[in-house]
Motif scaffolding. Structure first.
Motif, PDB file in Angstrom:
ATOM      1  N   LEU A  16       3.125  15.111  -0.342  1.00 50.90           N
ATOM      2  CA  LEU A  16       2.239  15.058   0.825  1.00 50.90           C
ATOM      3  C   LEU A  16       2.743  15.999   1.915  1.00 50.90           C
ATOM      4  CD1 LEU A  16       1.263  11.344   1.541  1.00 50.90           C
ATOM      5  CD2 LEU A  16      -0.271  13.226   0.977  1.00 50.90           C
ATOM      6  N   PRO A  17       1.842  16.715   2.586  1.00 48.39           N
ATOM      7  CA  PRO A  17       2.262  17.625   3.662  1.00 48.39           C
ATOM      8  C   PRO A  17       2.923  16.874   4.817  1.00 48.39           C
ATOM      9  CG  PRO A  17      -0.038  18.002   3.038  1.00 48.39           C
ATOM     10  CD  PRO A  17       0.382  16.732   2.386  1.00 48.39           C
ATOM     11  N   GLU A  18       3.648  17.607   5.619  1.00 48.47           N
ATOM     12  CA  GLU A  18       4.213  17.023   6.837  1.00 48.47           C
ATOM     13  C   GLU A  18       3.069  16.510   7.718  1.00 48.47           C
ATOM     14  OE1 GLU A  18       7.392  16.493   7.596  1.00 48.47           O
ATOM     15  OE2 GLU A  18       7.893  17.241   5.588  1.00 48.47           O
ATOM     16  N   GLY A  19       3.372  15.493   8.483  1.00 46.73           N
ATOM     17  CA  GLY A  19       2.348  14.890   9.323  1.00 46.73           C
ATOM     18  C   GLY A  19       1.745  13.639   8.714  1.00 46.73           C
ATOM     19  N   TYR A  20       2.180  13.309   7.477  1.00 48.05           N
ATOM     20  CA  TYR A  20       1.684  12.108   6.806  1.00 48.05           C
ATOM     21  C   TYR A  20       2.866  11.240   6.386  1.00 48.05           C
ATOM     22  CZ  TYR A  20      -2.702  14.582   6.750  1.00 48.05           C
ATOM     23  OH  TYR A  20      -3.831  15.253   7.145  1.00 48.05           O
ATOM     24  N   ARG A  21       2.643   9.942   6.400  1.00 48.94           N
ATOM     25  CA  ARG A  21       3.671   8.971   6.030  1.00 48.94           C
ATOM     26  C   ARG A  21       3.311   8.345   4.686  1.00 48.94           C
ATOM     27  NH1 ARG A  21       4.821   3.244   9.189  1.00 48.94           N
ATOM     28  NH2 ARG A  21       6.634   2.564   7.935  1.00 48.94           N
ATOM     29  N   PRO A  22       3.970   8.740   3.599  1.00 45.06           N
ATOM     30  CA  PRO A  22       3.626   8.218   2.271  1.00 45.06           C
ATOM     31  C   PRO A  22       4.250   6.844   2.012  1.00 45.06           C
ATOM     32  CG  PRO A  22       5.312   9.919   2.085  1.00 45.06           C
ATOM     33  CD  PRO A  22       4.988   9.796   3.543  1.00 45.06           C
ATOM     34  N   LEU A  23       3.429   5.949   1.475  1.00 40.65           N
ATOM     35  CA  LEU A  23       3.849   4.600   1.124  1.00 40.65           C
ATOM     36  C   LEU A  23       3.166   4.223  -0.186  1.00 40.65           C
ATOM     37  CD1 LEU A  23       3.011   3.150   4.634  1.00 40.65           C
ATOM     38  CD2 LEU A  23       5.359   3.357   3.788  1.00 40.65           C
ATOM     39  N   ALA A  24       3.886   3.571  -1.075  1.00 43.58           N
ATOM     40  CA  ALA A  24       3.278   3.094  -2.323  1.00 43.58           C
ATOM     41  C   ALA A  24       3.736   1.667  -2.571  1.00 43.58           C
ATOM     42  CB  ALA A  24       3.667   3.990  -3.495  1.00 43.58           C
ATOM     43  N   VAL A  25       2.796   0.760  -2.668  1.00 43.85           N
ATOM     44  CA  VAL A  25       3.122  -0.655  -2.818  1.00 43.85           C
ATOM     45  C   VAL A  25       3.183  -1.030  -4.302  1.00 43.85           C
ATOM     46  CG1 VAL A  25       0.682  -1.352  -2.711  1.00 43.85           C
ATOM     47  CG2 VAL A  25       2.478  -2.984  -2.068  1.00 43.85           C
ATOM     48  N   ASP A  26       4.088  -1.934  -4.634  1.00 41.97           N
ATOM     49  CA  ASP A  26       4.042  -2.634  -5.926  1.00 41.97           C
ATOM     50  C   ASP A  26       3.147  -3.856  -5.731  1.00 41.97           C
ATOM     51  OD1 ASP A  26       5.891  -0.890  -7.049  1.00 41.97           O
ATOM     52  OD2 ASP A  26       7.595  -2.228  -6.764  1.00 41.97           O
ATOM     53  N   LEU A  27       2.067  -3.941  -6.481  1.00 39.73           N
ATOM     54  CA  LEU A  27       1.199  -5.107  -6.389  1.00 39.73           C
ATOM     55  C   LEU A  27       1.916  -6.350  -6.919  1.00 39.73           C
ATOM     56  CD1 LEU A  27      -2.136  -3.504  -7.646  1.00 39.73           C
ATOM     57  CD2 LEU A  27      -1.500  -4.011  -5.272  1.00 39.73           C
ATOM     58  N   ARG A  28       1.418  -7.516  -6.536  1.00 41.01           N
ATOM     59  CA  ARG A  28       2.044  -8.769  -6.991  1.00 41.01           C
ATOM     60  C   ARG A  28       2.121  -8.797  -8.518  1.00 41.01           C
ATOM     61  NH1 ARG A  28      -1.027 -13.987  -5.332  1.00 41.01           N
ATOM     62  NH2 ARG A  28      -0.945 -13.040  -3.256  1.00 41.01           N
ATOM     63  N   GLY A  29       3.301  -9.175  -9.013  1.00 42.17           N
ATOM     64  CA  GLY A  29       3.485  -9.232 -10.466  1.00 42.17           C
ATOM     65  C   GLY A  29       3.843  -7.912 -11.103  1.00 42.17           C
ATOM     66  N   PHE A  30       4.045  -6.878 -10.294  1.00 45.23           N
ATOM     67  CA  PHE A  30       4.437  -5.569 -10.810  1.00 45.23           C
ATOM     68  C   PHE A  30       5.633  -5.059  -9.997  1.00 45.23           C
ATOM     69  CE2 PHE A  30      -0.132  -5.924 -11.577  1.00 45.23           C
ATOM     70  CZ  PHE A  30      -0.233  -5.571 -12.919  1.00 45.23           C
ATOM     71  N   GLY A  31       6.429  -4.197 -10.612  1.00 45.13           N
ATOM     72  CA  GLY A  31       7.541  -3.602  -9.891  1.00 45.13           C
ATOM     73  C   GLY A  31       8.467  -4.666  -9.331  1.00 45.13           C
ATOM     74  N   GLU A  32       8.834  -4.516  -8.062  1.00 45.46           N
ATOM     75  CA  GLU A  32       9.793  -5.426  -7.423  1.00 45.46           C
ATOM     76  C   GLU A  32       9.136  -6.369  -6.418  1.00 45.46           C
ATOM     77  OE1 GLU A  32      13.411  -3.496  -6.043  1.00 45.46           O
ATOM     78  OE2 GLU A  32      12.967  -1.784  -7.349  1.00 45.46           O
ATOM     79  N   THR A  33       7.813  -6.416  -6.402  1.00 50.12           N
ATOM     80  CA  THR A  33       7.119  -7.367  -5.533  1.00 50.12           C
ATOM     81  C   THR A  33       7.157  -8.762  -6.156  1.00 50.12           C
ATOM     82  OG1 THR A  33       5.688  -5.782  -4.398  1.00 50.12           O
ATOM     83  CG2 THR A  33       4.792  -7.984  -4.702  1.00 50.12           C
ATOM     84  N   ASP A  34       7.092  -9.776  -5.322  1.00 51.32           N
ATOM     85  CA  ASP A  34       7.116 -11.160  -5.823  1.00 51.32           C
ATOM     86  C   ASP A  34       6.066 -11.372  -6.914  1.00 51.32           C
ATOM     87  OD1 ASP A  34       9.063 -11.718  -3.988  1.00 51.32           O
ATOM     88  OD2 ASP A  34       7.789 -12.884  -2.633  1.00 51.32           O
TER      89      ASP A  34
END
Length: 334
Positions: A44-62
């Motif tokens: 992503l270009p500068e000026g943007y804040r990238p965030l990616a969530v793990d949905l519930r039951g995936f990755g490290e989310t509850d």
């Protein structure tokens, strides 16, 4: 980072040093995690804040259970609560596959917090399986043909066992190679993505969900819990997306050779019946998933569709430079 809200504790992938700018929140698809957005976030270009969530039951989310009778709202409500908890103002939402349905549900419920939407090979606004025609009408009132009963049991077993092998067509690695992408040679870090797939929680409350039966062909119907039931058309439908206000711009990016989300999906029992793979089909037509999405977005009006040739289900992995350019231009124009 971990963000704890009243609903659950969510794991959010970030990029070091990128804590300011317009927020771009990436939402992954089924049997994956926010890790699938790693390269897209970094680009992503500068000026943007990238965030990616793990949905519930995936990755490290509850691993909170999924109430499928709410459709995708357990996921979309989690996302909206994350937006509130982080104080994100005018968020750009990016959703891939099932994540496309999640961001559309979030848009439907709270359009005022959304600055733009990017859909990447999204599921149909009428769910996955059990419908026909551009208007998403149910083939049977109980949603026969959709839900957890449509999952491949060997894939589920291998997913739960953490199978890293390539010994079977139904191993997660081979499903990644054969279905997530058109050309697996384009995957720059295959093990990374397979390990992300293996973070999927398996069971009746998660993937694939509780199975239910039907007296009509092919004998399966949506249950009440878990992932595949949450995207069943009896629980998830977005008929009235065009009625929201405001209506932020939507960019729809899809691969021309997608085997999962297609008008002739190889994961749709009705289409497999037409091919003779699932015997006994009474002639139930395939779900026209792409046509259904286009029909809903044409009513919505404020959208653009881009089709990438020589591309399967994952444009952000298969054609990253083109995907990153399209996304950057879209959020900038918004």
């Amino acid at each position: 980072m971990k963000v704890t809200t009243q609903r659950l504790s969510q794991h959010v992938h970030t990029v070091d040093g990128r804590t300011d700018g317009e927020p771009v929140l990436f939402v992954h698809g089924n049997v994956s995690s926010g890790a699938f957005w790693r390269d897209s976030m970094a680009a992503l270009p500068e000026g943007y804040r990238p965030l990616a969530v793990d949905l519930r039951g995936f990755g490290e989310t509850d691993p909170a259970p999924v109430d499928a009778t709410r459709g995708l709202r357990d996921y979309s409500d989690d996302v909206l609560e994350l937006v509130d908890a982080l104080g994100l103002d005018g968020v750009h939402l990016v959703g891939w596959s099932m994540g496309g349905g999640v961001v559309l549900q979030a848009l439907r419920d709270r359009p005022a917090v959304v600055r733009s939407v990017t859909l990447v090979n999204p599921i149909s606004p009428y769910g996955f399986g059990g419908t026909e025609g551009p208007d998403g009408r149910l083939t049977h009132p109980d949603g026969t043909g959709a839900g957890a009963g449509a999952a491949n049991p060997d894939f589920v077993t291998r997913l739960q066992a953490g199978d890293l092998s390539e010994e079977s067509p139904t191993s997660p690695r081979n499903v990644l190679r054969s279905s997530y992408v058109k050309d697996p040679a384009r995957l720059t870090d295959e093990d990374f993505y397979v390990r992300s797939m293996l973070t999927t929680r398996v069971g009746e409350a998660h993937y694939p969900g509780d199975a239910a039966t039907s007296g009509a062909w092919p004998g399966v119907a949506p249950g009440k819990t878990g992932v595949l039931n949450a995207i069943a058309p009896t629980h998830f439908r977005l008929d009235h997306l065009h009625e929201i206000h405001p209506r932020p711009p939507i960019l729809w990016i899809r691969g021309a050779d997608d085997l999962i989300v297609s008008d002739t999906s190889l994961f749709d029992l009705a289409h497999l019946g037409a091919l003779g793979v699932v015997p006994g089909s009474p002639g139930t037509p395939a779900q026209p998933m792409v046509t259904q999405t286009r029909t809903v977005l044409e009513r919505y009006g404020h959208y653009r569709e881009v089709v990438l040739d020589d591309c399967g289900h994952s444009p952000h992995l298969e054609h990253p430079a083109e995907f990153q350019r399209l996304l950057a231009d879209h959020v900038k124009d918004a």
